[in-house]
Write an enzyme that holds these catalytic residues in place. Structure first.
Site, PDB file in Angstrom:
ATOM      1  N   ASP A 136      -2.872  48.248  49.256  1.00  0.00           N
ATOM      2  CA  ASP A 136      -2.421  46.763  50.216  1.00  0.00           C
ATOM      3  C   ASP A 136      -3.632  45.583  49.525  1.00  0.00           C
ATOM      4  O   ASP A 136      -4.806  45.832  49.029  1.00  0.00           O
ATOM      5  CB  ASP A 136      -3.434  47.626  51.608  1.00  0.00           C
ATOM      6  N   GLU A 138     -10.154  49.401  63.115  1.00  0.00           N
ATOM      7  CA  GLU A 138     -11.192  49.051  62.523  1.00  0.00           C
ATOM      8  C   GLU A 138     -12.347  48.342  63.345  1.00  0.00           C
ATOM      9  O   GLU A 138     -11.026  46.897  63.293  1.00  0.00           O
ATOM     10  CB  GLU A 138     -11.151  49.193  60.415  1.00  0.00           C
ATOM     11  N   ASP A 180      -3.423  49.259  62.209  1.00  0.00           N
ATOM     12  CA  ASP A 180      -5.317  49.214  61.328  1.00  0.00           C
ATOM     13  C   ASP A 180      -6.309  49.117  62.648  1.00  0.00           C
ATOM     14  O   ASP A 180      -6.280  47.851  63.164  1.00  0.00           O
ATOM     15  CB  ASP A 180      -5.523  47.726  60.401  1.00  0.00           C
TER      16      ASP A 180
END
Length: 222
Positions: A29, A115, A113
């Site tokens: 990624d 986080e 995502d």
């Protein structure tokens, strides 16, 4: 996954394109732009899929995502994208902005995502775990409504921090899990249950490393 200050394949699609029986599949990624030759070098070094950032933590489409997707596909890699949402912005609006800017023919699925978000005004903190769970599910629903399958990217620590506990937000297990644990091992032998997932789909096993002169995270798909 995060690359500060901005940042950190549906199963059937992936399985239909990968004919590696009994072999692990490695991928990267990325959050920076890379050329076709760089992706070709990655492929020559065993990489089979690439997941560029499609949406940045401040709440905007990544300016390099279309270039990265096109170049990765030209090198023969399978492609998905990941979305780093801004918590203070409307889920559906962000999804619409991202998906209208990126041709669906360039990628398979979207990974959300989950986080710590460093961008001003975009943090998950200040919201309850249940509210954050609802927010993720709203993003997932918007992505599905736009015709793409959804996955969740998170580590055990980040899930606990954002959702309130490691076992929280079990409703998200309707989607695939891509988990992060930087033990350097391309295997799921270390996996401990996050949320409602009894098993993951992808593991990010090494972060902030270099391959073919490019800054990447390394990932494993069994």
């Amino acid at each position: 996954m995060t690359k500060y200050p901005i940042r950190t394949v549906a199963t059937l699609i992936l399985l239909s394109q990968l004919c590696f029986v009994g072999m692990s599949v490695l991928g990267v990624d990325i959050s920076q732009p890379f050329s076709v030759s760089t992706f070709q070098c990655m492929k020559n070094n065993g990489v089979r899929f690439a997941i560029p950032r499609g949406y940045c933590s401040f709440g905007g489409v990544d300016s390099h995502v279309k270039e990265n997707l096109a170049n990765a596909k030209s090198a023969g890699l399978i492609t998905d994208i990941y979305m780093f949402p801004c918590r203070s912005k409307d889920p559906s609006t962000q999804v619409s902005q991202m998906m209208s800017a990126i041709s669906g023919s360039l990628y398979g699925m979207v990974w959300i995502d989950v986080e710590t978000n460093p961008s001003p005004g975009c943090s998950w903190s200040g919201h309850s775990g249940s509210s954050n769970c609802d927010y993720v599910n709203q993003i997932a629903a918007a992505i599905k409504k736009n015709g793409k399958n959804v996955g969740i990217y998170a580590s055990s620590y980040m899930w606990q921090t954002i959702m309130g506990s490691t076992g929280a937000c079990t409703s998200a297990n309707a989607h695939q899990l891509w988990y992060a644990h930087y033990d350097g091992s391309a295997s799921f032998s270390d996996y401990k249950q996050i949320g409602g997932w009894s098993k993951p789909s992808i593991k990010q096993y090494k972060g902030d490393t270099t391959l073919c002169g490019a800054g990447v995270d390394l990932n494993y798909y069994p």
